[in-house]
Design a protein around this motif. Structure first.
Motif, PDB file in Angstrom:
ATOM      1  N   ASN A 196      32.423  37.967  43.831  1.00  0.00           N
ATOM      2  CA  ASN A 196      32.271  39.306  43.255  1.00  0.00           C
ATOM      3  C   ASN A 196      33.566  40.095  43.340  1.00  0.00           C
ATOM      4  O   ASN A 196      33.926  40.813  42.401  1.00  0.00           O
ATOM      5  CB  ASN A 196      31.139  40.056  43.968  1.00  0.00           C
ATOM      6  N   ASP A 197      34.278  39.962  44.466  1.00  0.00           N
ATOM      7  CA  ASP A 197      35.568  40.651  44.614  1.00  0.00           C
ATOM      8  C   ASP A 197      36.579  40.113  43.602  1.00  0.00           C
ATOM      9  O   ASP A 197      37.353  40.887  43.015  1.00  0.00           O
ATOM     10  CB  ASP A 197      36.105  40.461  46.039  1.00  0.00           C
ATOM     11  N   MET A 198      36.568  38.797  43.421  1.00  0.00           N
ATOM     12  CA  MET A 198      37.497  38.182  42.483  1.00  0.00           C
ATOM     13  C   MET A 198      37.227  38.647  41.065  1.00  0.00           C
ATOM     14  O   MET A 198      38.154  38.973  40.309  1.00  0.00           O
ATOM     15  CB  MET A 198      37.364  36.653  42.577  1.00  0.00           C
ATOM     16  N   TRP A 199      35.974  38.709  40.689  1.00  0.00           N
ATOM     17  CA  TRP A 199      35.610  39.153  39.337  1.00  0.00           C
ATOM     18  C   TRP A 199      36.015  40.613  39.120  1.00  0.00           C
ATOM     19  O   TRP A 199      36.493  40.975  38.042  1.00  0.00           O
ATOM     20  CB  TRP A 199      34.115  38.971  39.116  1.00  0.00           C
ATOM     21  N   ALA A 200      35.814  41.441  40.138  1.00  0.00           N
ATOM     22  CA  ALA A 200      36.211  42.849  40.023  1.00  0.00           C
ATOM     23  C   ALA A 200      37.724  42.963  39.847  1.00  0.00           C
ATOM     24  O   ALA A 200      38.212  43.761  39.035  1.00  0.00           O
ATOM     25  CB  ALA A 200      35.760  43.627  41.258  1.00  0.00           C
ATOM     26  N   ASP A 201      38.467  42.144  40.606  1.00  0.00           N
ATOM     27  CA  ASP A 201      39.927  42.146  40.462  1.00  0.00           C
ATOM     28  C   ASP A 201      40.339  41.744  39.052  1.00  0.00           C
ATOM     29  O   ASP A 201      41.219  42.369  38.446  1.00  0.00           O
ATOM     30  CB  ASP A 201      40.560  41.180  41.468  1.00  0.00           C
ATOM     31  N   MET A 202      39.700  40.701  38.532  1.00  0.00           N
ATOM     32  CA  MET A 202      40.086  40.183  37.218  1.00  0.00           C
ATOM     33  C   MET A 202      39.742  41.154  36.094  1.00  0.00           C
ATOM     34  O   MET A 202      40.386  41.155  35.057  1.00  0.00           O
ATOM     35  CB  MET A 202      39.428  38.822  36.986  1.00  0.00           C
ATOM     36  N   GLU A 203      38.736  41.980  36.313  1.00  0.00           N
ATOM     37  CA  GLU A 203      38.416  43.009  35.326  1.00  0.00           C
ATOM     38  C   GLU A 203      39.529  44.054  35.241  1.00  0.00           C
ATOM     39  O   GLU A 203      39.608  44.801  34.256  1.00  0.00           O
ATOM     40  CB  GLU A 203      37.096  43.689  35.680  1.00  0.00           C
ATOM     41  N   HIS A 204      40.368  44.097  36.279  1.00  0.00           N
ATOM     42  CA  HIS A 204      41.439  45.093  36.334  1.00  0.00           C
ATOM     43  C   HIS A 204      42.811  44.425  36.414  1.00  0.00           C
ATOM     44  O   HIS A 204      43.744  44.949  37.012  1.00  0.00           O
ATOM     45  CB  HIS A 204      41.239  46.012  37.549  1.00  0.00           C
ATOM     46  N   ARG A 205      42.958  43.265  35.762  1.00  0.00           N
ATOM     47  CA  ARG A 205      44.220  42.537  35.855  1.00  0.00           C
ATOM     48  C   ARG A 205      45.255  43.026  34.850  1.00  0.00           C
ATOM     49  O   ARG A 205      46.341  42.440  34.755  1.00  0.00           O
ATOM     50  CB  ARG A 205      43.975  41.039  35.665  1.00  0.00           C
TER      51      ARG A 205
END
Length: 267
Positions: A234-243
């Motif tokens: 979930n943290d990784m997906w949130a990061d990738m949404e803001h890459r």
């Protein structure tokens, strides 16, 4: 282009190939000095082999395949017309202009990272060797291969738990780092393949389209292993949404973390 003569006994040929591969695998290219790659041809009794060496600063994995496929194509079709694709330089210039624009998505991404940086872990505190020993040490790439059945079973486990296979592999790295680290909250660099679909021939462009996500990990052993993986996902997906605000830019922030370790995933 260097040419190596392999004529000789079987053992002599084997030793020459081994020496050549070690030389090319460890070749250091001056940073920024063209071409930062090299071709060597080894000639045997009835065949020739092209050996290719490249600095990964100038080409990602897909670009390596493009180069090798082009070499084979033009070798088999020497009269084929060469069509020059969009230049990597032009893609980089486009990305730089986007960074300087007032893009709302990019502003949102920067705000996300500004709020997150102060809560992220630093480098994992691992047992280290001295600088003296480090200077004289060699680094080796360790590999393990799963056969088709093993990989299928691995993917089934991931699917049953709503986890991507890449995250499941990365979780193994994180857990091993956590085993050796004296702190359980730390950051790692997760390398992403990110080719912006801004031109029709983007998949023919040779360049380094890798990006870095600074993933903050907090190993809470009160949670089960699967629960820890899902939190990391979930943290990784949130990061990738803001890459749109890149990992390199995050690392350049004065208040940023100092992550270690690397993991590469396809995006």
């Amino acid at each position: 282009m260097k040419v190596v003569n392999l004529y000789g006994t079987y053992d002599e040929k084997k030793e020459k190939i081994k020496t050549l591969r070690i030389e090319l695998a460890n070749k250091q290219y001056p940073l920024g000095k063209w071409p930062m790659c090299d071709l060597v041809v080894s000639i045997d009794d009835n065949k020739s082999i092209i050996h290719f060496s490249v600095d990964m600063l100038i080409a990602d994995f897909l670009s390596m395949n493009i180069i090798l496929n082009d070499l084979e194509t033009f070798y088999r079709n020497p009269n084929m017309e060469i069509k020059i694709p969009t230049l990597y330089r032009d893609i980089i210039n486009y990305q730089q202009r986007m960074k300087l624009s007032s893009n709302l998505i990019r502003q949102k991404a920067e705000t996300y990272w500004n709020e997150k940086i102060g809560k992220m872990g630093e480098t994992p505190e691992l047992p280290i060797i001295t600088k003296h020993n480090l200077a004289s040490s060699d680094f080796y790439q360790k590999k393990i291969f799963l056969d088709e059945m093993q990989w299928k079973e691995f993917c089934n486990v991931a699917q049953e738990n709503n986890i991507t296979p890449s995250i499941l592999v990365m979780s193994a790295l994180v857990e091993v780092i956590g085993l050796w680290s004296s702190v359980k909250k730390f950051s790692i660099n997760a390398t992403l393949f990110n080719r912006p679909q801004v031109v029709d021939d983007i998949n023919n462009v040779v360049g380094d389209f890798t990006d870095v996500n600074v993933l903050s990990v907090s190993l809470d052993y009160n949670l089960s292993y699967i629960e820890r993986i899902k939190k990391m996902q979930n943290d990784m997906w949130a990061d990738m949404e803001h890459r749109d605000f890149s990992g390199v830019e995050v690392l350049r922030k004065p208040e940023s973390v100092n992550p270690a370790s690397h993991f590469q995933i396809q995006s």
